[in-house]
Scaffold this active site. Structure first.
Site, short mmCIF file in Angstrom:
data_model
loop_
_atom_site.label_atom_id
_atom_site.label_comp_id
_atom_site.label_asym_id
_atom_site.label_seq_id
_atom_site.Cartn_x
_atom_site.Cartn_y
_atom_site.Cartn_z
N PRO A 17 1.12 -4.29 5.54
CA PRO A 17 2.24 -4.84 5.71
C PRO A 17 3.02 -3.55 5.81
CG PRO A 17 0.97 -4.40 3.68
CD PRO A 17 0.24 -4.25 4.35
N MET A 18 4.26 -4.24 6.08
CA MET A 18 6.00 -3.05 6.16
C MET A 18 6.93 -4.40 5.99
SD MET A 18 4.68 0.15 8.37
CE MET A 18 3.83 -0.91 9.64
N CYS A 100 2.80 -1.64 -4.01
CA CYS A 100 4.14 -1.27 -3.88
C CYS A 100 4.98 -0.17 -5.13
CB CYS A 100 5.22 -2.60 -3.95
SG CYS A 100 6.68 -2.22 -3.10
N LYS A 139 -4.57 -4.60 -1.85
CA LYS A 139 -4.53 -3.15 -1.38
C LYS A 139 -4.10 -3.14 -3.04
CE LYS A 139 -1.19 -1.54 2.11
NZ LYS A 139 -0.20 -1.04 1.60
N GLY A 245 -0.12 1.94 9.03
CA GLY A 245 0.96 1.82 9.04
C GLY A 245 2.28 2.19 9.62
C1 LIG Z 1 8.97 0.55 5.44
C2 LIG Z 1 7.83 -0.06 4.84
C3 LIG Z 1 7.12 -0.81 4.31
C4 LIG Z 1 6.43 -1.20 3.28
N1 LIG Z 1 6.02 -2.29 2.85
C5 LIG Z 1 5.29 -2.69 2.17
C6 LIG Z 1 4.76 -3.95 1.77
O1 LIG Z 1 5.86 -4.77 1.63
N2 LIG Z 1 3.54 -4.08 1.09
C7 LIG Z 1 2.81 -2.85 0.99
O2 LIG Z 1 1.68 -3.05 0.20
N3 LIG Z 1 2.60 -1.90 1.44
C8 LIG Z 1 4.27 -1.55 2.34
N4 LIG Z 1 4.27 -0.73 3.05
C9 LIG Z 1 2.67 0.72 2.63
C10 LIG Z 1 2.37 0.99 3.61
O3 LIG Z 1 1.75 -0.86 3.84
C11 LIG Z 1 1.72 1.24 3.84
O4 LIG Z 1 0.40 1.36 2.55
C12 LIG Z 1 2.24 2.77 3.77
O5 LIG Z 1 3.20 3.33 4.58
C13 LIG Z 1 0.81 4.35 4.06
O6 LIG Z 1 0.35 4.30 5.18
P1 LIG Z 1 0.69 5.27 6.25
O7 LIG Z 1 0.76 6.35 6.32
O8 LIG Z 1 0.22 4.46 7.35
O9 LIG Z 1 1.91 4.55 7.05
C14 LIG Z 1 5.26 -0.15 3.13
C15 LIG Z 1 5.77 1.05 4.38
C16 LIG Z 1 6.81 1.07 4.90
C17 LIG Z 1 6.86 2.69 5.95
#
Ligand SMILES: Cc1cc2nc3c(=O)[nH]c(=O)nc-3n(C[C@H](O)[C@H](O)[C@H](O)COP(=O)(O)O)c2cc1C
Length: 352
Positions: A17-18, A100, A139, A245
């Site tokens: 989720p992002m 978050c 999560k 992510g």
């Molecule tokens: C722009 C952005 C928005 C995010 N929004 C959420 C979100 O809405 N909910 C959530 O659980 N994590 C959110 N995250 C965190 C990601 O889900 C993930 O846990 C984090 O980026 C680490 O994974 P990665 O290193 O593969 O990016 C967000 C990350 C980014 C970069």
């Protein structure tokens, strides 16, 4: 009490989720690239679901399935209400956000701060279970540093040891959780921005591996800093699944390779040319409904990441467009002018 052993299969790979990224347009684009992975919505608050424009907030195209709805909230009754409302859209899974770090979220007792309140998280999971028969997942982080956010008279403020996380899991799992997705770094709730909280606290994959070892009957998915196919394969030796992510957004074409990791799975041999053809069909629908095509196309900026034509692709799809050009015209021009070898490429690019 009898243990809950979920029969929900953990996807080998899911797309995280992002906020502002994993919106329906990006998810549609992802689904062209990967048929098997589970896609998450961005985080949606219970308040937004209860009081907002539900068709806009919750609507999606069946093509995106399987898709998990991530909810954020702090009140079991509101969570129940929000998930009941979302039932109409038939999501494949409901995920609770306990990760978050944003002040806007944690300051309202949502997201990562909830790791200090495992009983409340357990109540929220139970409320979701009451509202739906769909799989319910959580999560979270490996811990939190709640200094500056948690009340000073709290019995405990810093939860950064493995034992803190395992206590959290022990309490929450009692409410029957189908999967725990663990972002392998703590969240520092005061003093770091959300972005810094995705980079600064060190990754501790060993804590997630240990969780799977100590709770072998739980489904555990790992997340954080995973970028290549070989890294995914390495993690799958220790846990049930991997969540990607940022890399999925920045370098989406690598998603064509992950279906091969699933049982009886094959890599998705779709070329960038075919992806663009898929996008033409999609944006024609948007255009016919009077929608904003760039809102969809902006999520595809990374399609040519790391190959010839990347700059031209970004320039082509970013407004202002040539006078009188529709989204379809732009994409057809891309097919005409971008390097043939990049358009046709379907060779493996992740093993770097
Ligand atoms: C722009 C952005 C928005 C995010 N929004 C959420 C979100 O809405 N909910 C959530 O659980 N994590 C959110 N995250 C965190 C990601 O889900 C993930 O846990 C984090 O980026 C680490 O994974 P990665 O290193 O593969 O990016 C967000 C990350 C980014 C970069």
């Amino acid at each position: 009490m009898k243990r809950y052993i979920s029969d929900v299969k953990t996807p080998k790979v899911s797309i995280a989720p992002m906020i502002d990224r994993t919106v329906r347009h990006f998810r549609y684009f992802c689904r062209l690239l990967t048929k098997r992975s589970l896609l998450y919505t961005e985080m949606i608050t219970t308040h937004a679901i209860i009081h907002g424009n539900r068709d806009i907030i919750l609507g999606f195209d069946d093509f995106e399935k399987p898709i998990a709805l991530q909810v954020a909230g702090s009140n079991p009754e509101e969570i129940y209400q929000a998930v009941k409302i979302a039932e109409k859209w038939d999501y494949d899974e409901i995920n609770l956000n306990v990760g978050c770090p944003s002040n806007r979220v944690s300051g309202h007792m949502m997201g990562a701060v909830l790791m200090a309140y495992p009983k409340l998280v357990a109540e929220m999971v139970s409320a979701i279970r009451e509202a739906t028969d769909k799989p319910v997942t959580v999560k979270h982080r490996i811990g939190i540093d709640g200094r500056g956010i948690l009340p000073e008279d709290s019995p405990k403020i810093v939860f950064d040891k493995y034992e803190d996380m395992s206590k959290f899991i022990e309490i929450v799992e009692k409410s029957k959780v189908d999967r725990f997705t663990v972002h392998a770094r703590i969240a520092i709730l005061a003093g770091l921005s959300a972005k810094e909280n995705r980079n600064v606290p060190p990754l501790k994959y060993e804590d997630v591996y240990r969780l799977k070892k100590d709770f072998p009957y739980l489904n555990i998915e790992i997340n954080g800093g995973i970028k290549t196919l070989s890294q995914i394969n390495e993690h799958l030796n220790y846990v049930d699944g991997v969540m990607l992510g940022r890399v999925a957004y920045d370098n989406p074409y690598l998603l064509t390779e992950i279906d091969g990791l699933f049982e009886n799975g094959d890599v998705n041999n779709i070329s960038r040319k075919e992806v663009i053809e898929g996008l033409i069909t999609y944006i024609e629908k948007i255009e016919n409904n009077g929608g904003n095509v760039y809102e969809a196309l902006r999520h595809t900026l990374g399609l040519f990441y790391g190959v010839a034509g990347s700059k031209e692709w970004r320039r082509l799809i970013t407004p202002p467009w040539k006078k009188g050009y529709s989204g379809k015209d732009i994409l057809e021009e891309a097919l005409r002018i971008l390097p043939k070898e990049s358009l046709a490429e379907s060779e493996l690019i992740m093993n770097s």
